[in-house]
Design a protein around this motif. Structure first.
Motif, PDB file in Angstrom:
ATOM      1  N   THR A  35      27.735  17.750  62.600  1.00 62.86           N
ATOM      2  CA  THR A  35      28.316  16.475  61.794  1.00 62.86           C
ATOM      3  C   THR A  35      26.610  16.187  60.855  1.00 62.86           C
ATOM      4  OG1 THR A  35      26.397  15.907  63.579  1.00 62.86           O
ATOM      5  CG2 THR A  35      29.007  15.602  64.110  1.00 62.86           C
ATOM      6  N   ALA A  36      27.108  15.533  60.204  1.00 63.89           N
ATOM      7  CA  ALA A  36      25.579  14.693  59.359  1.00 63.89           C
ATOM      8  C   ALA A  36      24.425  14.903  60.791  1.00 63.89           C
ATOM      9  CB  ALA A  36      25.979  12.944  59.205  1.00 63.89           C
ATOM     10  N   ASP A  37      24.249  14.817  61.763  1.00 63.52           N
ATOM     11  CA  ASP A  37      23.538  13.657  62.556  1.00 63.52           C
ATOM     12  C   ASP A  37      23.117  15.659  63.025  1.00 63.52           C
ATOM     13  OD1 ASP A  37      24.238  11.110  62.708  1.00 63.52           O
ATOM     14  OD2 ASP A  37      25.466  11.419  64.747  1.00 63.52           O
ATOM     15  N   ALA A  38      23.232  16.113  63.412  1.00 70.68           N
ATOM     16  CA  ALA A  38      22.696  17.690  63.394  1.00 70.68           C
ATOM     17  C   ALA A  38      22.003  17.804  62.191  1.00 70.68           C
ATOM     18  CB  ALA A  38      23.934  19.017  63.537  1.00 70.68           C
ATOM     19  N   TYR A  39      23.086  17.966  61.025  1.00 67.74           N
ATOM     20  CA  TYR A  39      22.091  18.415  59.810  1.00 67.74           C
ATOM     21  C   TYR A  39      20.558  17.615  60.028  1.00 67.74           C
ATOM     22  CZ  TYR A  39      20.919  19.219  55.118  1.00 67.74           C
ATOM     23  OH  TYR A  39      19.636  19.584  53.979  1.00 67.74           O
ATOM     24  N   ILE A  40      20.915  16.946  59.625  1.00 67.60           N
ATOM     25  CA  ILE A  40      19.330  15.312  60.308  1.00 67.60           C
ATOM     26  C   ILE A  40      18.536  15.951  61.191  1.00 67.60           C
ATOM     27  CG2 ILE A  40      18.310  13.657  60.018  1.00 67.60           C
ATOM     28  CD1 ILE A  40      21.300  12.225  58.683  1.00 67.60           C
ATOM     29  N   GLU A  41      18.762  16.469  62.237  1.00 66.64           N
ATOM     30  CA  GLU A  41      18.303  16.580  62.969  1.00 66.64           C
ATOM     31  C   GLU A  41      16.771  17.971  62.909  1.00 66.64           C
ATOM     32  OE1 GLU A  41      19.967  16.604  66.828  1.00 66.64           O
ATOM     33  OE2 GLU A  41      21.304  15.188  66.672  1.00 66.64           O
ATOM     34  N   LYS A  42      18.390  19.151  62.860  1.00 69.98           N
ATOM     35  CA  LYS A  42      17.700  20.517  62.279  1.00 69.98           C
ATOM     36  C   LYS A  42      17.132  20.295  61.589  1.00 69.98           C
ATOM     37  CE  LYS A  42      19.940  23.144  59.764  1.00 69.98           C
ATOM     38  NZ  LYS A  42      21.133  24.112  59.269  1.00 69.98           N
ATOM     39  N   THR A  43      16.828  19.660  59.708  1.00 71.20           N
ATOM     40  CA  THR A  43      16.419  20.008  58.832  1.00 71.20           C
ATOM     41  C   THR A  43      14.758  18.945  59.720  1.00 71.20           C
ATOM     42  OG1 THR A  43      18.119  19.362  57.143  1.00 71.20           O
ATOM     43  CG2 THR A  43      16.487  18.849  56.414  1.00 71.20           C
ATOM     44  N   VAL A  44      15.339  17.769  60.115  1.00 67.91           N
ATOM     45  CA  VAL A  44      13.822  16.761  60.559  1.00 67.91           C
ATOM     46  C   VAL A  44      12.609  18.002  61.420  1.00 67.91           C
ATOM     47  CG1 VAL A  44      13.119  15.276  61.347  1.00 67.91           C
ATOM     48  CG2 VAL A  44      14.892  14.423  60.042  1.00 67.91           C
ATOM     49  N   ASN A  45      13.152  18.209  62.014  1.00 63.61           N
ATOM     50  CA  ASN A  45      12.978  19.352  62.907  1.00 63.61           C
ATOM     51  C   ASN A  45      12.073  20.607  62.502  1.00 63.61           C
ATOM     52  OD1 ASN A  45      11.972  19.894  65.910  1.00 63.61           O
ATOM     53  ND2 ASN A  45      13.442  21.756  65.854  1.00 63.61           N
ATOM     54  N   ASN A  46      12.923  20.976  61.678  1.00 60.88           N
ATOM     55  CA  ASN A  46      12.283  22.310  60.771  1.00 60.88           C
ATOM     56  C   ASN A  46      10.814  21.729  59.549  1.00 60.88           C
ATOM     57  OD1 ASN A  46      13.753  23.771  61.316  1.00 60.88           O
ATOM     58  ND2 ASN A  46      14.970  24.089  59.777  1.00 60.88           N
ATOM     59  N   ILE A  47      11.321  19.824  59.375  1.00 56.42           N
ATOM     60  CA  ILE A  47       9.523  19.715  58.143  1.00 56.42           C
ATOM     61  C   ILE A  47       8.884  19.315  59.432  1.00 56.42           C
ATOM     62  CG2 ILE A  47       9.649  17.341  57.198  1.00 56.42           C
ATOM     63  CD1 ILE A  47      12.134  17.512  55.726  1.00 56.42           C
ATOM     64  N   GLY A  48       9.236  18.998  60.522  1.00 60.43           N
ATOM     65  CA  GLY A  48       8.311  18.482  61.354  1.00 60.43           C
ATOM     66  C   GLY A  48       7.198  17.036  61.557  1.00 60.43           C
ATOM     67  N   ARG A  49       6.507  17.537  61.183  1.00 60.59           N
ATOM     68  CA  ARG A  49       5.043  16.231  61.266  1.00 60.59           C
ATOM     69  C   ARG A  49       4.260  16.634  59.944  1.00 60.59           C
ATOM     70  NH1 ARG A  49       5.927  13.111  66.493  1.00 60.59           N
ATOM     71  NH2 ARG A  49       6.867  14.741  68.198  1.00 60.59           N
ATOM     72  N   ARG A  50       4.409  17.213  59.154  1.00 58.50           N
ATOM     73  CA  ARG A  50       3.942  17.382  57.763  1.00 58.50           C
ATOM     74  C   ARG A  50       4.088  16.400  57.228  1.00 58.50           C
ATOM     75  NH1 ARG A  50       6.122  22.815  58.998  1.00 58.50           N
ATOM     76  NH2 ARG A  50       7.396  21.741  57.115  1.00 58.50           N
ATOM     77  N   ASN A  51       5.162  16.315  56.763  1.00 61.79           N
ATOM     78  CA  ASN A  51       5.328  15.302  55.872  1.00 61.79           C
ATOM     79  C   ASN A  51       6.123  14.229  56.554  1.00 61.79           C
ATOM     80  OD1 ASN A  51       5.844  17.370  53.475  1.00 61.79           O
ATOM     81  ND2 ASN A  51       7.207  17.901  54.482  1.00 61.79           N
ATOM     82  N   GLU A  52       5.973  12.411  55.521  1.00 63.20           N
ATOM     83  CA  GLU A  52       6.533  11.546  55.524  1.00 63.20           C
ATOM     84  C   GLU A  52       8.178  11.576  55.943  1.00 63.20           C
ATOM     85  OE1 GLU A  52       5.462   6.618  55.489  1.00 63.20           O
ATOM     86  OE2 GLU A  52       5.030   8.098  53.588  1.00 63.20           O
ATOM     87  N   VAL A  53       8.907  11.211  56.653  1.00 65.07           N
ATOM     88  CA  VAL A  53      10.071  11.456  57.477  1.00 65.07           C
ATOM     89  C   VAL A  53      10.450  10.101  57.613  1.00 65.07           C
ATOM     90  CG1 VAL A  53      12.473  12.324  58.163  1.00 65.07           C
ATOM     91  CG2 VAL A  53      10.169  13.336  57.117  1.00 65.07           C
ATOM     92  N   PHE A  54      11.962   9.556  57.746  1.00 61.89           N
ATOM     93  CA  PHE A  54      12.414   8.446  57.396  1.00 61.89           C
ATOM     94  C   PHE A  54      13.919   8.980  57.985  1.00 61.89           C
ATOM     95  CE2 PHE A  54       9.407   6.574  56.594  1.00 61.89           C
ATOM     96  CZ  PHE A  54       9.348   5.263  56.896  1.00 61.89           C
ATOM     97  N   VAL A  55      14.655   8.163  58.682  1.00 66.29           N
ATOM     98  CA  VAL A  55      15.714   8.624  58.647  1.00 66.29           C
ATOM     99  C   VAL A  55      16.525   7.256  58.667  1.00 66.29           C
ATOM    100  CG1 VAL A  55      18.002   9.497  60.625  1.00 66.29           C
ATOM    101  CG2 VAL A  55      15.543  10.590  60.053  1.00 66.29           C
ATOM    102  N   VAL A  56      17.861   7.127  58.201  1.00 67.65           N
ATOM    103  CA  VAL A  56      18.947   5.417  58.388  1.00 67.65           C
ATOM    104  C   VAL A  56      19.816   6.114  59.047  1.00 67.65           C
ATOM    105  CG1 VAL A  56      19.393   4.234  57.088  1.00 67.65           C
ATOM    106  CG2 VAL A  56      17.424   5.292  56.036  1.00 67.65           C
ATOM    107  N   THR A  57      19.897   5.706  60.307  1.00 66.09           N
ATOM    108  CA  THR A  57      21.550   5.364  60.924  1.00 66.09           C
ATOM    109  C   THR A  57      21.764   4.837  61.830  1.00 66.09           C
ATOM    110  OG1 THR A  57      22.971   7.120  61.917  1.00 66.09           O
ATOM    111  CG2 THR A  57      21.180   6.993  62.880  1.00 66.09           C
ATOM    112  N   SER A  58      22.696   3.786  62.058  1.00 65.08           N
ATOM    113  CA  SER A  58      22.509   3.139  62.993  1.00 65.08           C
ATOM    114  C   SER A  58      23.188   3.696  64.494  1.00 65.08           C
ATOM    115  CB  SER A  58      23.585   2.180  62.730  1.00 65.08           C
ATOM    116  OG  SER A  58      22.969   1.326  61.390  1.00 65.08           O
ATOM    117  N   ASP A  59      23.002   5.105  64.782  1.00 65.68           N
ATOM    118  CA  ASP A  59      23.391   5.643  65.930  1.00 65.68           C
ATOM    119  C   ASP A  59      21.914   6.127  66.632  1.00 65.68           C
ATOM    120  OD1 ASP A  59      23.907   7.679  67.277  1.00 65.68           O
ATOM    121  OD2 ASP A  59      25.737   8.768  65.989  1.00 65.68           O
TER     122      ASP A  59
END
Length: 170
Positions: free
Chosen positions: A81-105
């Motif tokens: 799912t898109a959610d799974a891809y986003i979770e994995k990628t955000v987890n890999n980026i970690g807190r090093r970068n400013e990350v926003f996620v747009v979803t209503s889920d």
């Protein structure tokens, strides 16, 4: 640079302008979203990842396509799912970068928040994109109205005087 991950189909199903379009063509709705976000990302200088899930597309492999300097389109692989891809990628980026996620889920919002990303609902993002689009239009309108539009404004005064002499001599 701010990174924004967008659940593409979630946004298409949330934004009024895209909801109408998807009723007759999902491809047109996707294209419209991409065009809106290319302008938004260029203006704000953000890096945007629009994720469309292909979880039910048999044999689909993960595919990324950079469509502008600021926008990348991702199609997930079969079963993801898109959610799974986003979770994995955000987890890999970690807190090093400013990350926003747009979803209503709601569940997705909770998970990405725990991983250090800022969550934004599809409608909040819609209002921001709409506001920026209006700002871009206003800026273009002001710049356009400041430009010279008459022939007299664009021609050197000496040439204009010579042309006026020629006009009166005939």
């Amino acid at each position: 640079m701010r990174n924004i991950f967008i659940d593409g189909y979630n946004v298409i199903n949330s934004w009024p302008v895209l909801k109408k379009t998807k009723d007759y063509s999902f491809e047109s709705a996707r294209q419209h979203l991409i065009e809106l976000l290319i302008n938004y990302a260029s203006f704000k200088e953000y890096r945007i990842f629009i994720v469309f899930d292909a979880q039910k597309v048999v044999g689909s492999i993960e595919k990324e396509e950079k469509v502008s300097d600021h926008v990348t389109i991702v199609f997930t692989k079969e079963g993801q799912t898109a959610d799974a891809y986003i979770e994995k990628t955000v987890n890999n980026i970690g807190r090093r970068n400013e990350v926003f996620v747009v979803t209503s889920d709601r569940l997705e919002q909770q998970l990405v928040f725990q991983r250090g990303a800022v969550r934004m609902s599809s409608m909040e993002f819609y209002n921001e994109v709409k506001s920026i689009k209006k700002g871009i239009s206003n800026k273009i309108q002001v710049n356009y109205s400041d430009e010279k539009h008459t022939l007299e404004d664009q021609i050197d005064k000496n040439i204009l005087d010579k042309l006026e002499k020629i006009r009166r001599s005939h």
